[in-house]
Design an enzyme around this catalytic site. Structure first.
Site, PDB file in Angstrom:
ATOM      1  N   CYS A 170      -4.134  -4.770  -0.263  1.00 62.38           N
ATOM      2  CA  CYS A 170      -3.209  -3.603   0.366  1.00 62.38           C
ATOM      3  C   CYS A 170      -1.527  -3.401   0.056  1.00 62.38           C
ATOM      4  CB  CYS A 170      -4.182  -2.358   0.887  1.00 62.38           C
ATOM      5  SG  CYS A 170      -6.044  -2.478   0.526  1.00 62.38           S
ATOM      6  N   ARG A 211       0.509   4.568  -3.398  1.00 61.18           N
ATOM      7  CA  ARG A 211      -0.976   3.577  -3.823  1.00 61.18           C
ATOM      8  C   ARG A 211      -1.972   3.712  -3.087  1.00 61.18           C
ATOM      9  NH1 ARG A 211      -4.228  -0.827  -4.195  1.00 61.18           N
ATOM     10  NH2 ARG A 211      -3.098  -1.557  -3.636  1.00 61.18           N
TER      11      ARG A 211
END
Length: 298
Positions: A170, A211
């Site tokens: 991530c 995101r």
């Protein structure tokens, strides 16, 4: 065990590509291309071993398709770099640089923790700026075993807990190492390569924070939960994951699709700053389609 095998194989691949780059630098092109060709075959095996992980563990259709496509792609590149397309040595160097950036992050725990912490805190800041109030978790929970550093967001809605754990994937380090590897490997003046890195790396990282924040908010507030989303998740991912439909739609479908679009747009922008990138893009298009493309601007 499978991931341990792929981690070891990854180090072997990166080292072999680095040696092939050194052989090429010292004018031993025949040996360099032979080693690079064999290493691409090993790289194909690496991706083949990861296909089950992305399908069964990550449950990501997009990543599984890309990883599966990389298997024959790498094998074909190995044949081309050895037999007929020496320009692919640039891509071989790029993989070596990418590995030098990414593998230490993957294998050194304290580096990974710092990246995860930075991504978590900056994503939390963005979510709060947008008016959302996630709880940032630093210790172990029922959903997460990590402890000692910020690594997850928790939203509580209607008595239900919605947690998003920030993993190394991530942090954007994969995309950053990929693009940085290509830029460093180019036969371009150092000043322009440094300029490219100085522009692209912060952009990719910032987009990644956006995101992660989007996925956390969408999951925490169940933006995409509904009958249709649950049907899609049951059909495409797993019938047992329909209670996390909003997460799967936000992450695996929307965010990952937009990430591919973002990388394409970044590549187009880089072509204006680093026209030497045309060789790499042309080679990739040839591998994908079997046709030659002239990307040079008139």
């Amino acid at each position: 065990m499978a991931l341990e095998t792929t981690n070891t194989l990854a180090w072997i691949v990166v080292a072999s590509f680095a040696v092939s780059a050194l052989l090429s630098y010292f004018g031993r092109d025949r040996y360099a291309r032979t080693l690079a060709g064999a290493t691409w075959l090993a790289f194909a095996v690496f991706w083949a071993l990861l296909v089950p992980h992305f399908w069964f563990v990550q449950k990501s259709v997009i990543e599984t398709v890309l990883v599966a496509a990389a298997v024959p792609g790498c094998a074909y590149v190995g044949y081309l770099v050895y037999a007929s397309r020496p320009s692919l040595m640039v891509l071989s160097r790029a993989v070596a640089v990418m590995g030098v950036i990414y593998l230490p992050v993957l294998t050194v725990d304290w580096v990974a923790r710092r990246l995860i912490t930075a991504t978590t805190m900056q994503s939390a800041w963005l979510q709060r700026l947008l008016g959302y109030q996630p709880e940032v978790l630093t210790g172990p929970t029922v959903e997460s075993s990590h402890t000692g550093f910020p690594h997850a967001f928790l939203y509580v809605m209607d008595g239900h807990r919605y947690l998003l754990e920030v993993l190394l994937a991530c942090t954007g380090i994969g995309s950053i190492s990929l693009v940085a590897g290509v830029i460093v490997a180019l036969n371009a003046p150092i000043r322009r390569r440094l300029l490219g890195l100085g522009v692209v790396v912060p952009v990719i990282y910032a987009l990644n924070v956006v995101r992660v924040s989007f996925i956390a908010i969408a999951h925490g507030n169940q933006w995409f939960d509904g009958p249709l989303s649950r049907q899609v998740v049951a059909l495409v991912f797993s019938p047992t994951q329909t209670n996390a439909a909003s997460y799967y739609m936000a992450d695996r479908v929307i965010a990952q699709s937009l990430s591919v679009v973002a990388l394409v747009l970044i590549t187009v922008a880089l072509l204006r700053l680093l026209p030497e990138l045309e060789t790499v893009v042309s080679d990739l298009l040839y591998v994908a389609t079997g046709n030659e493309y002239d990307l040079s601007r008139e």
